[in-house]
Design a protein around this motif. Structure first.
Motif, PDB file in Angstrom:
ATOM      1  N   GLU A 226      -2.283  10.924   5.417  1.00 27.99           N
ATOM      2  CA  GLU A 226      -1.055  11.286   4.705  1.00 27.99           C
ATOM      3  C   GLU A 226      -0.742  12.765   4.888  1.00 27.99           C
ATOM      4  OE1 GLU A 226      -1.439   7.971   1.083  1.00 27.99           O
ATOM      5  OE2 GLU A 226      -2.210  10.013   0.831  1.00 27.99           O
ATOM      6  N   ALA A 227      -1.776  13.603   4.812  1.00 29.92           N
ATOM      7  CA  ALA A 227      -1.563  15.045   4.983  1.00 29.92           C
ATOM      8  C   ALA A 227      -1.089  15.363   6.397  1.00 29.92           C
ATOM      9  CB  ALA A 227      -2.864  15.793   4.683  1.00 29.92           C
ATOM     10  N   LEU A 228      -1.623  14.681   7.390  1.00 32.06           N
ATOM     11  CA  LEU A 228      -1.187  14.907   8.767  1.00 32.06           C
ATOM     12  C   LEU A 228       0.295  14.578   8.936  1.00 32.06           C
ATOM     13  CD1 LEU A 228      -4.238  13.465  10.740  1.00 32.06           C
ATOM     14  CD2 LEU A 228      -3.563  15.871  10.603  1.00 32.06           C
ATOM     15  N   THR A 229       0.743  13.472   8.322  1.00 36.07           N
ATOM     16  CA  THR A 229       2.170  13.136   8.380  1.00 36.07           C
ATOM     17  C   THR A 229       3.001  14.193   7.670  1.00 36.07           C
ATOM     18  OG1 THR A 229       1.904  10.736   8.588  1.00 36.07           O
ATOM     19  CG2 THR A 229       3.931  11.511   7.589  1.00 36.07           C
TER      20      THR A 229
ATOM     21  N   LEU B  50      -2.108  10.366  18.076  1.00 36.27           N
ATOM     22  CA  LEU B  50      -1.151  10.075  17.010  1.00 36.27           C
ATOM     23  C   LEU B  50      -0.089  11.162  16.967  1.00 36.27           C
ATOM     24  CD1 LEU B  50      -0.219   8.575  14.423  1.00 36.27           C
ATOM     25  CD2 LEU B  50      -1.846   9.988  13.152  1.00 36.27           C
ATOM     26  N   HIS B  51       1.170  10.760  17.221  1.00 37.00           N
ATOM     27  CA  HIS B  51       2.315  11.654  17.076  1.00 37.00           C
ATOM     28  C   HIS B  51       2.995  11.299  15.749  1.00 37.00           C
ATOM     29  CE1 HIS B  51       2.001  12.895  21.302  1.00 37.00           C
ATOM     30  NE2 HIS B  51       1.898  11.608  21.614  1.00 37.00           N
ATOM     31  N   ASN B  52       2.887  12.165  14.774  1.00 39.16           N
ATOM     32  CA  ASN B  52       3.476  11.873  13.470  1.00 39.16           C
ATOM     33  C   ASN B  52       4.979  12.128  13.474  1.00 39.16           C
ATOM     34  OD1 ASN B  52       1.692  10.913  11.287  1.00 39.16           O
ATOM     35  ND2 ASN B  52       0.412  12.642  11.950  1.00 39.16           N
ATOM     36  N   VAL B  53       5.729  11.169  12.960  1.00 39.66           N
ATOM     37  CA  VAL B  53       7.195  11.260  12.938  1.00 39.66           C
ATOM     38  C   VAL B  53       7.714  10.934  11.532  1.00 39.66           C
ATOM     39  CG1 VAL B  53       7.645  10.871  15.386  1.00 39.66           C
ATOM     40  CG2 VAL B  53       7.275   8.901  13.907  1.00 39.66           C
TER      41      VAL B  53
ATOM     42  N   PRO C 113       0.806  -1.221   0.000  1.00 39.91           N
ATOM     43  CA  PRO C 113       0.000   0.000   0.000  1.00 39.91           C
ATOM     44  C   PRO C 113       0.842   1.276   0.000  1.00 39.91           C
ATOM     45  CG  PRO C 113      -0.939  -1.587   1.521  1.00 39.91           C
ATOM     46  CD  PRO C 113       0.382  -2.145   1.071  1.00 39.91           C
ATOM     47  N   SER C 114       1.993   1.253   0.676  1.00 37.66           N
ATOM     48  CA  SER C 114       2.868   2.428   0.682  1.00 37.66           C
ATOM     49  C   SER C 114       3.467   2.654  -0.701  1.00 37.66           C
ATOM     50  CB  SER C 114       3.984   2.245   1.714  1.00 37.66           C
ATOM     51  OG  SER C 114       3.456   2.115   3.014  1.00 37.66           O
ATOM     52  N   LEU C 115       3.830   1.566  -1.376  1.00 38.11           N
ATOM     53  CA  LEU C 115       4.396   1.685  -2.723  1.00 38.11           C
ATOM     54  C   LEU C 115       3.335   2.174  -3.706  1.00 38.11           C
ATOM     55  CD1 LEU C 115       6.470  -1.638  -2.837  1.00 38.11           C
ATOM     56  CD2 LEU C 115       7.260   0.668  -2.245  1.00 38.11           C
ATOM     57  N   VAL C 116       2.130   1.641  -3.572  1.00 39.83           N
ATOM     58  CA  VAL C 116       1.029   2.045  -4.438  1.00 39.83           C
ATOM     59  C   VAL C 116       0.725   3.534  -4.292  1.00 39.83           C
ATOM     60  CG1 VAL C 116      -1.488   1.844  -4.683  1.00 39.83           C
ATOM     61  CG2 VAL C 116      -0.062  -0.208  -4.679  1.00 39.83           C
ATOM     62  N   ARG C 117       0.882   4.051  -3.075  1.00 38.94           N
ATOM     63  CA  ARG C 117       0.590   5.461  -2.814  1.00 38.94           C
ATOM     64  C   ARG C 117       1.777   6.369  -3.164  1.00 38.94           C
ATOM     65  NH1 ARG C 117      -3.720   7.634  -3.245  1.00 38.94           N
ATOM     66  NH2 ARG C 117      -3.460   9.179  -1.598  1.00 38.94           N
ATOM     67  N   LEU C 118       2.795   5.821  -3.799  1.00 40.17           N
ATOM     68  CA  LEU C 118       3.906   6.610  -4.332  1.00 40.17           C
ATOM     69  C   LEU C 118       4.662   7.377  -3.244  1.00 40.17           C
ATOM     70  CD1 LEU C 118       1.993   8.080  -7.429  1.00 40.17           C
ATOM     71  CD2 LEU C 118       3.313   5.952  -7.294  1.00 40.17           C
ATOM     72  N   GLY C 119       4.764   6.740  -2.063  1.00 42.19           N
ATOM     73  CA  GLY C 119       5.528   7.352  -0.989  1.00 42.19           C
ATOM     74  C   GLY C 119       4.807   8.428  -0.215  1.00 42.19           C
ATOM     75  N   ARG C 120       3.512   8.646  -0.509  1.00 40.80           N
ATOM     76  CA  ARG C 120       2.756   9.652   0.251  1.00 40.80           C
ATOM     77  C   ARG C 120       2.745   9.277   1.733  1.00 40.80           C
ATOM     78  NH1 ARG C 120      -1.581  12.375  -1.582  1.00 40.80           N
ATOM     79  NH2 ARG C 120      -1.518  13.149   0.591  1.00 40.80           N
ATOM     80  N   GLY C 121       2.810  10.282   2.588  1.00 39.39           N
ATOM     81  CA  GLY C 121       2.754  10.031   4.021  1.00 39.39           C
ATOM     82  C   GLY C 121       4.050   9.519   4.608  1.00 39.39           C
ATOM     83  N   ALA C 122       5.172   9.799   3.940  1.00 36.91           N
ATOM     84  CA  ALA C 122       6.473   9.358   4.447  1.00 36.91           C
ATOM     85  C   ALA C 122       7.361  10.525   4.857  1.00 36.91           C
ATOM     86  CB  ALA C 122       7.194   8.506   3.403  1.00 36.91           C
ATOM     87  N   VAL C 123       7.340  11.615   4.089  1.00 41.90           N
ATOM     88  CA  VAL C 123       8.285  12.712   4.263  1.00 41.90           C
ATOM     89  C   VAL C 123       7.565  13.973   4.734  1.00 41.90           C
ATOM     90  CG1 VAL C 123       9.968  14.196   3.099  1.00 41.90           C
ATOM     91  CG2 VAL C 123       9.824  11.761   2.518  1.00 41.90           C
ATOM     92  N   VAL C 124       8.165  14.644   5.704  1.00 39.22           N
ATOM     93  CA  VAL C 124       7.584  15.863   6.269  1.00 39.22           C
ATOM     94  C   VAL C 124       7.875  17.067   5.374  1.00 39.22           C
ATOM     95  CG1 VAL C 124       7.752  17.491   8.202  1.00 39.22           C
ATOM     96  CG2 VAL C 124       7.677  15.033   8.647  1.00 39.22           C
ATOM     97  N   LYS C 125       6.825  17.817   5.068  1.00 41.96           N
ATOM     98  CA  LYS C 125       6.983  19.089   4.355  1.00 41.96           C
ATOM     99  C   LYS C 125       7.107  20.248   5.340  1.00 41.96           C
ATOM    100  CE  LYS C 125       4.053  17.541   0.497  1.00 41.96           C
ATOM    101  NZ  LYS C 125       2.760  17.766  -0.206  1.00 41.96           N
ATOM    102  N   GLY C 126       6.597  20.045   6.563  1.00 38.04           N
ATOM    103  CA  GLY C 126       6.656  21.087   7.579  1.00 38.04           C
ATOM    104  C   GLY C 126       5.321  21.799   7.742  1.00 38.04           C
ATOM    105  N   HIS C 127       5.294  22.786   8.610  1.00 35.06           N
ATOM    106  CA  HIS C 127       4.095  23.575   8.846  1.00 35.06           C
ATOM    107  C   HIS C 127       4.516  24.973   9.280  1.00 35.06           C
ATOM    108  CE1 HIS C 127       5.017  21.259  12.613  1.00 35.06           C
ATOM    109  NE2 HIS C 127       5.081  22.489  13.074  1.00 35.06           N
ATOM    110  N   ARG C 128       3.643  25.921   9.071  1.00 34.87           N
ATOM    111  CA  ARG C 128       3.980  27.292   9.492  1.00 34.87           C
ATOM    112  C   ARG C 128       3.602  27.530  10.947  1.00 34.87           C
ATOM    113  NH1 ARG C 128      -0.396  28.118   6.114  1.00 34.87           N
ATOM    114  NH2 ARG C 128      -2.218  29.189   6.998  1.00 34.87           N
ATOM    115  N   ARG C 129       2.690  26.718  11.463  1.00 31.78           N
ATOM    116  CA  ARG C 129       2.364  26.764  12.892  1.00 31.78           C
ATOM    117  C   ARG C 129       1.704  25.458  13.278  1.00 31.78           C
ATOM    118  NH1 ARG C 129      -2.961  28.299  14.361  1.00 31.78           N
ATOM    119  NH2 ARG C 129      -4.327  28.648  12.568  1.00 31.78           N
ATOM    120  N   LYS C 130       1.772  25.158  14.552  1.00 28.80           N
ATOM    121  CA  LYS C 130       1.195  23.930  15.067  1.00 28.80           C
ATOM    122  C   LYS C 130      -0.029  24.277  15.900  1.00 28.80           C
ATOM    123  CE  LYS C 130       3.428  19.527  15.896  1.00 28.80           C
ATOM    124  NZ  LYS C 130       4.499  18.785  16.524  1.00 28.80           N
ATOM    125  N   PRO C 131      -1.081  23.467  15.849  1.00 31.27           N
ATOM    126  CA  PRO C 131      -2.269  23.748  16.667  1.00 31.27           C
ATOM    127  C   PRO C 131      -1.922  23.724  18.153  1.00 31.27           C
ATOM    128  CG  PRO C 131      -2.701  22.007  15.048  1.00 31.27           C
ATOM    129  CD  PRO C 131      -1.231  22.259  15.029  1.00 31.27           C
TER     130      PRO C 131
END
Length: 246
Positions: A51-54, A177-180, A13-31
């Protein structure tokens, strides 16, 4: 079936999703307060949100709503008016949203890096990812509710963490869930934990995991109800079934 084989079986499933949900893009602020997400591990629409949360490196309280489950259905209906997933509740803004694309767009607009647009949902690939896992994480199993949500360090694309999330979903166990996710452009984050030398964690959640558990490896479960904390997906699954399964 060995844990390694289970993880290999969980990898497609991770391969099918083309690596989505693996690498952090970052955020401008955290809730200031963690987001709340009603979802189910098998759901292809929910996968897009996870995936977006990760990728945005955001935490969330997960309230699993598997098929035939009942623990959070009434709470979901009261929060949003319908028993439908995914449903995101943001206590920081009072926003409540259904529809995966609307949720992801909101997350990027509210918390994402400046100028970064949300990725496409690629629904056919997400449906295929669900199909590859058969019924895992789909149907509820009898369980006892914990007094407090568990804590899970995970990232969406991890095949080992997926095994634990499926069990949490089937047992309808709420968890923080703590995303890492992995750091962008960091080769060290793709190496096995045992061969990393002088590893420096690139994100706050990764640093916190190293402080709590002693190493950067997922999944990592901490149960505030019992004081138990552990790595290794097979051991975590066994613990969850023995402690909360009926």
């Amino acid at each position: 079936m060995s844990n390694t084989f289970r993880a290999i079986w969980s990898l497609p499933p991770s391969l099918v999703r083309l690596g989505r949900g693996a690498v952090v893009k970052g955020h401008r602020r955290k809730p200031a307060q963690p987001l709340e997400l009603f979802e189910a591990e098998y759901c292809p629409f929910c996968r897009h949100v996870r995936e977006a949360l990760t990728e945005l490196d955001l935490d969330a309280i997960i309230r699993p709503v598997p098929k035939r489950g009942s623990r959070f259905r009434e709470q979901l209906k009261q929060a949003g008016g319908k028993v439908r997933i995914p449903f995101l509740l943001d206590p920081n803004t009072g926003k409540g949203l259904y529809e995966s694309e609307a949720i992801v767009r909101y997350l990027y607009d509210e918390y994402g890096p400046v100028g970064v647009r949300p990725p496409p949902r690629l629904l056919p690939l997400s449906v295929l990812a669900t199909t590859l896992r058969l019924e895992r994480g789909m149907f509820s199993r009898p369980s006892k509710a914990p007094a407090q949500p568990l804590e899970l360090y995970s990232f969406e694309a991890s095949p080992y963490a997926r095994l634990v999330r499926e069990t949490l979903c089937e047992l309808e166990l709420p968890y923080h869930l703590h995303n890492v996710g992995k750091g962008r452009g960091r080769a060290a984050d793709w190496l096995p934990p045992g061969v990393r030398k002088n590893y420096v964690a690139p994100t706050e959640n990764r640093r916190e995991l190293v402080r709590r558990g002693g190493r950067m490896m997922v999944p990592y479960l901490a149960d505030p109800n019992t004081g138990v904390a552990m790595y290794e997906s097979a051991e975590i699954q066994r613990y969850l079934r023995q402690t909360y399964g009926a």
